[in-house]
Design a protein around this motif. Structure first.
Motif: not given
Lengths: 255, 255, 255, 255, 255, 255
Positions: F29, F31-34, F89, F92
Motif C-alpha cells: 500500500l 497511498v491509502g488510509p488505515d 486523496l 479516496d
C-alpha cells in the motif's frame, strides 16, 4: 498573491536553503501545488491534524508552521501521514514549514522572541549547528535572580499555566543568558564555554540534570511549545504587512 | 569475588552482548582494571560525578548504574569526562553499566518493575529495537481510570513529589498497558498497533502530544528517573544474594 | 604556566586543528583537566605505561609525546587502556599528543630533523595527506652514495645500534631526497613523481620492496623510533624557552 | 588441465569465497581468460614484475602467488599496474592469488607451516578475522627458551640470513605459541587472551613494542617474506599431485 | 608526440579533473604505459572489443573513445574485461576515455554538436550534475514543428536509418530546446524549469513517457549512439590540428 | 472487502516483505488510509496521473500498478508529486504497488507471462538480485529462429505496433531463453553463465549492444511496457476470483 511568490519571499527572509543540510525537517513549501493563489494565511506552532482542520474551517489557503509533517521524508502516504496530508490535499490548503531557520533567525526567530521577553542586550548568535546558529544569547540589563527570571518567563511566554522548571546549579546573580528554544540541552557545553549563567530552553533530557550540575549553570525548562510561539507570530506580522489576511491557532501541548 | 567473575555473571544475566549493536551506551564493565576484588557494590541510576563521589565515600569497589559515561565512546579524557573518570581511577572504583539490557530484561528490568507496580497480567515483551525489546506490556487485572492509574504510579514510583503528567487522549477504561521507561514516546505507533489503551513512559518529546492525540491513546509521563530505578534495585537484590555488601544512592533528577 | 595556556600555545604552533580530520590520533590535550598548573614538562616519543611511570617518578605535570593512547577513540577504560590512563589520573599528569602535526611541521618536525642531519637544501613540503603534508624533501649539497647516506643516518639518528637498512634500487649518486618519518613507504609513488633518488623513512612494509624495485628508487629504513625523536626534542627546546623545567625520556623500541 | 578446472579446484580447497568480504585482495583468478589450458604452473610469494618475468621465461601457463596486484581494485591500467599486467596479458600467463585464505588454511597455510617447523601440538585456529581465522596456535612438545625458539625459526625459515628479532617481554619458558604470519602484531591482544607465551609473526609495527611489553609476551619477528613461503610451497605440492609441471621462484625481500 | 604530452593536452582541454567525482567512468588515460610515442590516433564512440581490434588493425598508437571499459573500477582482469584489455596490452594500444567531460564541453561536446545541427542561438549550459553541466540549451532561429525538428535530427545525426522517436506532449511551436545526449531523461524537470519546449536526448527510460506527458514537453529520442558521435569527431579534428594521423571507426549500435 | 484485508492478501501472495531491501519502490500500500472498503479495483502498468484519473472516473476504490510514485521516498508533496497524489486523496482512491515482487513471481509475474507466450518448459528462476530473483528462464519446446521468436513476441505482447528489435549476436537455433522484463540488460552476464541463447527484455541500454556482441547472445528488446502487462493482468484475475469488481486501463508508452 501567487503561492509561488509567497513561498519565495518567505524562503528568502528565512534563508531556507542555508539550513537544507542541517535539518531533518523539509523546510519551505512542504505540501502544495506549483500554482495557486494565497489570500488568507493561517499560522500555528505544530503542523498536525488539529491545526490542519482549523485552517480548513477558517478557509485558509496556506498554513505556516514551525513543525511540519516531513521529518526525513516518507516512503508512503499511509497511516498517520495519510490522515494528516488528506485534509490538506482535499481542501487545497498549502503547508509551509520553517523549523531550524525560524529557530535561528536573529530577529524574527524563537530565541530572539525569548530574548525580547527578557530585554537582553548585546545579543549574539548562539547554538552552533554546523555553519549556522539556532539560538541567541545576550546580557541582562540588570542582574537577576532565579526567581526573578522564572517569573518573567512565566508571564511572558504562552505556558498555558505549566510551571517553568529550573535546574538550579548556577550563580545567585544571572547576567549572561543563552537561549535555544525547544529541546536545547545539547548546547549546555557551548553555554558553559561562552560563560553563560543560565541556559533557557523548552524541554530537557534526563542527562541534562547532571551536566548542568557539573557545569554549574542554571537550566530553565519553560516548555517546548511555550518557547516556540514567537517565530510563527513574527511571521504572521510579516505576512500581514504584505496585505494578506491572517489567523493564528493556539494548540498548546503543555510539553 | 573477583571483579572479572562479577562482570561475567552480570553480563550473562543481562545478555549484554545481545544489545551491543543496538545501544550507544558501552554496556558491561565501562571503567575498571582486568584484575581486582569486589566486596562492596554500590548502585545508582546515573553514573555521574555525584554518585561516583558517594560510592568513593562509601568505599565501594564497584558501582553499577543504568546510565554510564560512555555514549558512543570518547576521543579524549578531558573536561567533564576527565572530571567523571578521575575519581573512579584515583579510588579504584570500577563502573559497570547496563542501559538497554536492563530496560528490556523481562524480570529484573525497568519496565518489568513498572508492570509490577501496576499488577499487570499476561505480560509480553514490548518496545521493539531491532531483534530485541526494551519494554513490556500487560493487561490490568481490572480496568482502571486515568486518575486511578496516575495515583498508583505516583505512589509506587520514586517520583520525588514530581507530579505524573498525562496526555489524556485514550478511552475512559484502561486495560491494555504498554511500558517503555525513560524516553519512550517513539514507541507510540507500536503501542497503537498492539491495541494499548495507555503508554507509560518517563519523559515525552513535544511531538508526542499530537501523535497521542491522533492515535487516541493515553500517555503517562511519570519521569525519566522515576521509571528507571527498578532495574538497578533489582540488580542490587541479585548481587546481595551473591553474598556481597551493597549500597544504593538516590540522586533523583526530577526529569 | 596554566595548563590551558600551555595547551593553547602548542596547538597554535603545531596547527593541531588543521590535522583534525586527517589523523586517527586525537592530537592536543589527550588526557587532563580543564584547570591546573604546569611547571615541569616531560617529553618522550611514545605515550605508554613506561614513559608515564617515568614522568610520574620525575614529578612532571605534563607529558608531551608523538604517539598517544587514543587512536580513533575508545568505548571503555578497561584492560590496557585502563593500565595506561590510571597512572595519569592518579598522579595529575596531563598528556599532550602531537602525531601528524609534528611529523609535518616544516621547522620543528620529525622530517625536518632528519633533513637537518643530512644538510639538505632547497627544502619543500613532501608527503601529501589531503591538504597537508607530513614530510619534507630537499637536495643534497653534494651528491652522495648509498653508503655515505647510510653512515650519516646511522650516526645522526638515535638508532640505538640498530643498523639502517637500504633497499638499493636507485641511482649510484643520490641528490634528491624525500623524507616521511615513521611508516612512510606509502609515499613511494609521490617520491617517484617528484624525481627523488631516495626515500628515507622508518619502517617498511613488505610490499615496499617490489614497489621500490620497480620504481628504481632507494628506500632507507632507519627505524620508526629513530626517525621520530626530532619533533619531541624540538618541542622540548621550545618549551624550555618558555621558562618551564623539562625532561626527556628515551625508550627506544628498535623498531 | 583446463584453466577453469584448475581455478575451481584451488578455490574449493582454499575456501576462497568464505574470505571474500574479509580481504582487500581479490583472491582466486586475478588475471586470466575464461578459456585456456594449464600445463606448467609457477609459484612465488609475491605477484610482481620480477616473478611475472621469471614465469614468462619459464613458459608457465599460470602463476600462483600469495600477494597479487589487485588490492581493493583499480580504476585504470596505467603506471605500475600497467607494467605488471602487461607481461601477463602479452604472454598468456594467468595469475591466481590466495592471500588470507592461504594464511588461514589449517593444513596448507602459512601459519600451519611455521607450526610444523616448531613441532607444535594441540593446534587450534588463531587470529580471528570476522568469522574466519588467519593463523594457528599450539603447544610446544617441550618448553623452550627464547634462544632456542629463535634458532629453530632461523634455521627452519627462508630468512635469507636476515636475523630473527625478538621483543623479549615474556616468560623464560615458552610453551604456548600463537602464529600469524606476515604482519600480525594486531593479534597481540588475542594472543594474551588465549594465554600465549609468544606470538610469532613476520614484521612488527612500532606500537607493538610497548603492547608486547605491557602484555608480558614475547614477539618473534621472523620476516614477512620468510614466514609466508610455506603456503605457496604447499600448494605447489598439491598441484604437482594433480600431474602438472611446477616451478618455484624465490624472490626474498628481506622484509 | 609523447603519450604523456598527448594525455596532458586532452585532459586540459576537457577539464578531466573537474569531473572526477561526478563520473563513474575513469576519464583520461584508462589503459596505457607511462612512456611511449603517439603518431596515429584512432577515434570511436565505444571502447569495446570491436573498435579495439579495428584500431589494432589500423596500427594506431592510441584510441580515444567516449565510453571506456572502466566504470567504477574492477577487481580482476578476467572474463569480458580480460577479452577487452588483452588486445590493448598485447598491441601497445593506449586507451583514452572522455565520458561526461566530453558530454558537457560547450564547444567540442556532444550536446554542442547536436545544437550545431539545429542552429541554436543564445546557448547556455544545461544538464546540471553537481557543480558541472553535461548538456546545452538554446533557442531556435525560427520556431519549428515536431516534424520539422525530427527531420533535421534524422538527417543531421548518424542514426543509421533508425527513426527518431518523439514523445509528443509539448506545444505546436518549438523554440526553446534543451539537449542532454545519451540517456538524458533524468533532466526533464530541469528542462521544464528553464521553460524548454523540447528535450532532445538519445534513449528514454519507460518512466520518461508519463513525466513528459505531465510536464507538457516534447521528448526527442534520437538514439544514444547517434547523439554521441559529435564529441569524438570534434576531438579528431583537434588532434589532427596537432599534426597527428587520425582514423575514425563507426560501430553504430542502433540504440 | 476491507482495504486492510485486501492489502494483506496481496502482500502475502507477492511476498512484499522479502523484496523490501532490494527495491527502491515502496511496495505494498503506497497511498491509502488505515480503514476503508474495497469493492472495485482498477489495474494498470503505471501509477501516473493518467491512470489515476481513469480510476477516479471509473469510481474505483483501489488501483494496483507495477510502477508507483514512491521511488526512494519523497521529502515533500509538491510539483509532480502533488499533482499525482492529489487525485488519490481527493477521491479516496488507494494505490497498491508491486514492482520487483511482481517481476519475480514465478507464476503470476511478468517474466512468467512472457514465458507463457513462448511456451517455455523446464522453467527456473533467473535474474538474481541479492537473495531473490526478478525473472525466469526456460527451454523452448522446439528450437526456434530469431525471426520465429520475434514474431511470437510481436503477436503475443501488447506492443501497440512497436516493432520488437533484436541485437542478433547469438546462434541460429534458439533453445535456452532467459527473461528479465522491463530494463534487464544488466543480467546479460548471468544469461551467458547459464548458457542462454537469447535474453528477452523490454528496453536496452546502449552498452548492452557490445556486451551482447562479445557474449555471443541474442537480445530481444520487446518494449518496457509491453513486457510488463502480464503481472498486473494476472493480479486482476486473482482479485476477480476474490469476488471484487475489476477494471484494466491500458496506457501503452511505446517505450
Amino acid at each position: 498573491m501567487e503561492l509561488a511568490t509567497f513561498v519565495d519571499r518567505l524562503d528568502e527572509e528565512l534563508r531556507t536553503d542555508d539550513y537544507a543540510d542541517l535539518d531533518a525537517s523539509a523546510n519551505g513549501l512542504q505540501v502544495g501545488p506549483d500554482e495557486g493563489e494565497v489570500e488568507h494565511v493561517a499560522f500555528a506552532v505544530d503542523g498536525v491534524r488539529a491545526t490542519f482542520e482549523r485552517a480548513v474551517e477558517a478557509d485558509a489557503d496556506a498554513l505556516v508552521t514551525h513543525h511540519g509533517l516531513s521529518w526525513g521524508g516518507f516512503d508512503r502516504v499511509t497511516g498517520r501521514t495519510y490522515d494528516r496530508i488528506e485534509p490538506l490535499l482535499s481542501n487545497d490548503l498549502a503547508l509551509y514549514v520553517s523549523h531550524l531557520p525560524l529557530d535561528g533567525h536573529q530577529e524574527l526567530g524563537n530565541a530572539a522572541g525569548v530574548a525580547d521577553v527578557l530585554d537582553l542586550e548585546d545579543r549574539a548568535p548562539f547554538g552552533e549547528l554546523g555553519p549556522e546558529y539556532i539560538g541567541q544569547r545576550g546580557t541582562a540589563v540588570e542582574p537577576d535572580t532565579v526567581d526573578g527570571l522564572r517569573e518573567r518567563l512565566q508571564s511572558g511566554l504562552e505556558t498555558g499555566g505549566r510551571p517553568v522548571r529550573v535546574l538550579e546549579f548556577g550563580p545567585d546573580e544571572i547576567e549572561e543568558v543563552a537561549i535555544v528554544t525547544g529541546s536545547g540541552t545539547d548546547w549546555l557545553a557551548e553555554a558553559e564555554a561562552v560563560g553563560a549563567d543560565a541556559l533557557i530552553t523548552g524541554e530537557g533530557k534526563q542527562k541534562a540534570y547532571h551536566e548542568a550540575r557539573e557545569a554549574g549553570i542554571h537550566v530553565f525548562l519553560a516548555g517546548h511549545y511555550a518557547t516556540e510561539t514567537f517565530g510563527v507570530r513574527a511571521l504572521q506580522d510579516l505576512v500581514e504587512g504584505w496585505g494578506l489576511e491572517t489567523s493564528y491557532f493556539e494548540e498548546p501541548t503543555g510539553l
